[in-house]
Write an enzyme that holds these catalytic residues in place. Structure first.
Site, PDB file in Angstrom:
ATOM      1  N   LEU A  23       0.818  -1.221   0.000  1.00 51.17           N
ATOM      2  CA  LEU A  23       0.000   0.000   0.000  1.00 51.17           C
ATOM      3  C   LEU A  23       0.849   1.267   0.000  1.00 51.17           C
ATOM      4  O   LEU A  23       0.319   2.365   0.105  1.00 51.17           O
ATOM      5  CB  LEU A  23      -0.923   0.026   1.226  1.00 51.17           C
ATOM      6  CG  LEU A  23      -2.209  -0.797   1.147  1.00 51.17           C
ATOM      7  CD1 LEU A  23      -3.012  -0.608   2.430  1.00 51.17           C
ATOM      8  CD2 LEU A  23      -3.053  -0.405  -0.054  1.00 51.17           C
ATOM      9  N   SER A  24       2.155   1.135  -0.117  1.00 53.03           N
ATOM     10  CA  SER A  24       3.034   2.307  -0.045  1.00 53.03           C
ATOM     11  C   SER A  24       3.011   3.108  -1.342  1.00 53.03           C
ATOM     12  O   SER A  24       3.360   2.587  -2.405  1.00 53.03           O
ATOM     13  CB  SER A  24       4.471   1.863   0.234  1.00 53.03           C
ATOM     14  OG  SER A  24       5.373   2.925   0.004  1.00 53.03           O
ATOM     15  N   PRO A  25       2.625   4.384  -1.287  1.00 54.40           N
ATOM     16  CA  PRO A  25       2.638   5.183  -2.518  1.00 54.40           C
ATOM     17  C   PRO A  25       4.049   5.382  -3.052  1.00 54.40           C
ATOM     18  O   PRO A  25       4.252   5.478  -4.265  1.00 54.40           O
ATOM     19  CB  PRO A  25       2.004   6.504  -2.085  1.00 54.40           C
ATOM     20  CG  PRO A  25       2.260   6.591  -0.612  1.00 54.40           C
ATOM     21  CD  PRO A  25       2.180   5.168  -0.127  1.00 54.40           C
TER      22      PRO A  25
END
Length: 200
Positions: free
Chosen positions: A11-13
């Site tokens: 989920l890390s941008p």
């Protein structure tokens, strides 16, 4: 030749904004990548970090500015407020772990597919149909979504422990086998230079 341990969250941008640059750097230098998905929120708690939603408004505002600036610079489609964020990172992480063990497909492409699904395609990467589609697109058997759940959970937890022990505090985080450490997609050029020095 130094290989690379890649600690990241699905989920890390910032992991999304790394695109396929890590894979291209590794190929250039003949390095292997060990993909180590982990629970980033739990890592923050272990290493003094604060989840984005709990940060001071000034920090949240600057994070938004920087994400939009970086995505524009990299010419990557990006939704600052995706419909399915946050969501459960575990199912997609288990799929990556299972795929890496199974072999036969492109793990880097799978990782990027999950990240793109969240940040550019408005998909929920915790959903079974999304996971299966990402597996298939990266050349893996979609049935991997159903197999190895226990091992996936154990490895996912072990990745968190390993990260905390090795000084990882954010994502993406790259550690080379000679001890080089690089935090952030904006440090990939430094990783590239480091690997080049080892070959010299």
């Amino acid at each position: 030749m130094a290989d690379i341990d890649y600690f990241f969250a699905t989920l890390s941008p910032y992991a999304y904004l790394a695109g396929d640059r890590l894979e291209r750097i590794a190929e250039k230098h003949g390095a292997k990548i060990a993909y180590k998905p982990l629970d980033l929120i739990a890592l923050f708690g272990r290493t003094g970090g604060v989840p984005p939603r709990d940060r001071h408004p000034a920090r949240q505002e600057y994070r938004a500015i920087e994400l939009l600036r970086q995505s524009a610079k990299l010419k990557m489609p990006f939704n600052l407020k995706p419909a399915h964020w946050p969501t459960n990172m575990a199912p997609s992480s288990y799929a990556i772990i299972a795929a890496q063990l199974a072999g036969g497909g492109d793990v880097g492409a799978l990782v990027q597919s999950f990240l793109r699904a969240c940040w550019a395609e408005e998909k929920d990467i915790a959903q079974d149909d999304v996971i299966r589609a990402c597996l298939q697109a990266a050349g893996f058997n979609p049935a991997l979504a159903d197999s190895g759940l226990l091992q996936g959970a154990e490895t996912y937890a072990a990745n968190l422990e390993e990260a905390a022990e090795r000084g990882v505090f954010g994502a993406p985080f790259y550690i080379t086998s000679d001890g080089g450490r690089f935090w952030g997609q904006d440090r990939l050029e430094d990783l590239d230079a480091h690997l080049a020095k080892l070959k010299a």
